[in-house]
Design a protein around this motif. Structure first.
Motif, PDB file in Angstrom:
ATOM      1  N   GLY A 287      -4.108  11.230  -8.026  1.00 58.85           N
ATOM      2  CA  GLY A 287      -5.434  10.811  -7.575  1.00 58.85           C
ATOM      3  C   GLY A 287      -5.536  10.477  -6.099  1.00 58.85           C
ATOM      4  O   GLY A 287      -6.624  10.167  -5.620  1.00 58.85           O
ATOM      5  N   VAL A 288      -4.417  10.562  -5.356  1.00 56.20           N
ATOM      6  CA  VAL A 288      -4.474  10.265  -3.923  1.00 56.20           C
ATOM      7  C   VAL A 288      -4.344  11.562  -3.138  1.00 56.20           C
ATOM      8  O   VAL A 288      -3.859  12.577  -3.637  1.00 56.20           O
ATOM      9  N   ASP A 289      -4.784  11.549  -1.866  1.00 59.00           N
ATOM     10  CA  ASP A 289      -4.650  12.744  -1.038  1.00 59.00           C
ATOM     11  C   ASP A 289      -3.214  12.874  -0.543  1.00 59.00           C
ATOM     12  O   ASP A 289      -2.399  11.964  -0.709  1.00 59.00           O
ATOM     13  N   ILE A 290      -2.905  14.002   0.085  1.00 58.55           N
ATOM     14  CA  ILE A 290      -1.520  14.289   0.449  1.00 58.55           C
ATOM     15  C   ILE A 290      -1.001  13.327   1.514  1.00 58.55           C
ATOM     16  O   ILE A 290       0.177  12.951   1.498  1.00 58.55           O
ATOM     17  N   SER A 291      -1.864  12.894   2.436  1.00 53.45           N
ATOM     18  CA  SER A 291      -1.426  11.952   3.469  1.00 53.45           C
ATOM     19  C   SER A 291      -1.013  10.618   2.859  1.00 53.45           C
ATOM     20  O   SER A 291       0.034  10.055   3.205  1.00 53.45           O
TER      21      SER A 291
ATOM     22  N   LYS B 175       2.283  11.065   1.001  1.00 50.27           N
ATOM     23  CA  LYS B 175       3.449  11.053   1.902  1.00 50.27           C
ATOM     24  C   LYS B 175       3.850   9.627   2.245  1.00 50.27           C
ATOM     25  O   LYS B 175       5.038   9.286   2.265  1.00 50.27           O
ATOM     26  N   ARG B 176       2.855   8.796   2.536  1.00 50.37           N
ATOM     27  CA  ARG B 176       3.146   7.398   2.899  1.00 50.37           C
ATOM     28  C   ARG B 176       3.779   6.649   1.732  1.00 50.37           C
ATOM     29  O   ARG B 176       4.724   5.861   1.914  1.00 50.37           O
ATOM     30  N   LEU B 177       3.274   6.894   0.522  1.00 48.60           N
ATOM     31  CA  LEU B 177       3.837   6.228  -0.650  1.00 48.60           C
ATOM     32  C   LEU B 177       5.286   6.648  -0.877  1.00 48.60           C
ATOM     33  O   LEU B 177       6.145   5.817  -1.188  1.00 48.60           O
ATOM     34  N   LEU B 178       5.561   7.934  -0.714  1.00 47.77           N
ATOM     35  CA  LEU B 178       6.933   8.418  -0.890  1.00 47.77           C
ATOM     36  C   LEU B 178       7.858   7.855   0.185  1.00 47.77           C
ATOM     37  O   LEU B 178       8.976   7.423  -0.098  1.00 47.77           O
ATOM     38  N   LYS B 179       7.378   7.865   1.422  1.00 50.77           N
ATOM     39  CA  LYS B 179       8.197   7.370   2.529  1.00 50.77           C
ATOM     40  C   LYS B 179       8.527   5.891   2.364  1.00 50.77           C
ATOM     41  O   LYS B 179       9.621   5.439   2.720  1.00 50.77           O
ATOM     42  N   SER B 180       7.587   5.146   1.796  1.00 46.17           N
ATOM     43  CA  SER B 180       7.820   3.713   1.595  1.00 46.17           C
ATOM     44  C   SER B 180       8.951   3.452   0.604  1.00 46.17           C
ATOM     45  O   SER B 180       9.537   2.373   0.588  1.00 46.17           O
TER      46      SER B 180
ATOM     47  N   LEU C  50       9.019  14.314   0.267  1.00 52.46           N
ATOM     48  CA  LEU C  50       8.024  15.251  -0.251  1.00 52.46           C
ATOM     49  C   LEU C  50       8.620  16.654  -0.254  1.00 52.46           C
ATOM     50  O   LEU C  50       9.095  17.150   0.767  1.00 52.46           O
ATOM     51  N   GLY C  51       8.599  17.305  -1.416  1.00 52.80           N
ATOM     52  CA  GLY C  51       9.149  18.649  -1.547  1.00 52.80           C
ATOM     53  C   GLY C  51       8.082  19.711  -1.439  1.00 52.80           C
ATOM     54  O   GLY C  51       7.188  19.645  -0.590  1.00 52.80           O
TER      55      GLY C  51
END
Length: 234
Positions: free
Chosen positions: A178-182, A185-190, A195-196
């Protein structure tokens, strides 16, 4: 003719009638309602419109970009050529801006996010991201395909081989749905996740531009440095 022979002959005749009737129905249905998508690449819009006008199809121009085709020629289409579609369907096309060429820079040693940003700024499209443990440098590009120094057309697809390592500690997979790609990315980086590959679907019932699925489900415990693929609704 005895009864057995009569029944066998009748059965064979019935099978033959059903077979030929079925073939006629299929051919009629295909000719009336279905069609094979024509190949419109390397044609101008006006030329393509003449081609599809004979097939009860329509064309919608979606955008322009550089490609290996001459300027004003169609370089991409959806559905692709050869697909069986219903008559009356709209074929979406993208128009070439011409054969603009660039030299692929050396992305080796760059952080993946920086390499992707640089590639997209040059007009290259990200195709695949593969991972290997080599120098234990977290999220660093090892090489690209096409390689550094290659001359390619703008809008060419490029793939990266990226170094990754597993730090050892585990993290909980964040909810990307439900979130956009930007934001994804921030959630994954945290969480020190990577991101694959990004795949796309089209679903009119879902909001466009949002993540609809991820390779690892929310809440699952995984190692830092894990690669997470996502699917985005166009």
């Amino acid at each position: 003719m005895n009864k057995r022979g009569f029944y066998i002959s009748s059965a064979l005749m019935l099978i033959a009638i059903l077979f030929f009737s079925g073939n006629i129905f299929v051919k009629y249905y295909f000719n009336e309602f279905l069609i094979v998508t024509p190949d419109l690449t390397n044609f101008s819009i006006s030329e393509a419109e003449k081609i599809v006008s004979k097939s009860s199809l329509a064309i919608k121009k979606m955008g322009e970009d550089y490609s290996q085709y001459d300027r004003e020629k169609i370089f991409s289409q959806e559905p692709e050529a050869g697909e069986i579609i219903k008559k009356g369907r709209v074929i979406r096309v993208w128009i070439s801006r011409g054969q603009d060429q660039i030299v692929v820079p050396d992305f080796g040693g760059m952080d993946l996010s920086d390499a992707k940003a640089s590639a997209e700024k040059l007009g290259l499209r990200i195709k695949n991201i593969s991972y290997a443990q080599k120098n234990a440098v977290y999220n660093q590009v090892i090489s690209s395909d096409p390689g550094a120094g290659s001359t390619v057309y703008r809008n060419k697809e490029i793939s990266f081989l990226v170094d990754t390592k597993r730090v050892g500690s585990k993290v909980r997979m964040p909810d990307l749905i439900g979130v956009d790609i930007s934001s994804g990315k921030r959630l994954l980086k945290s969480k020190n996740l990577i991101l694959g590959n990004i795949e796309y679907i089209q679903n009119s019932e879902l909001e466009s531009g949002i993540i609809v699925d991820s390779g690892i489900q929310p809440g699952i415990m995984t190692f830092e440095g894990t690669v997470v693929d996502v699917i985005i609704n166009r």
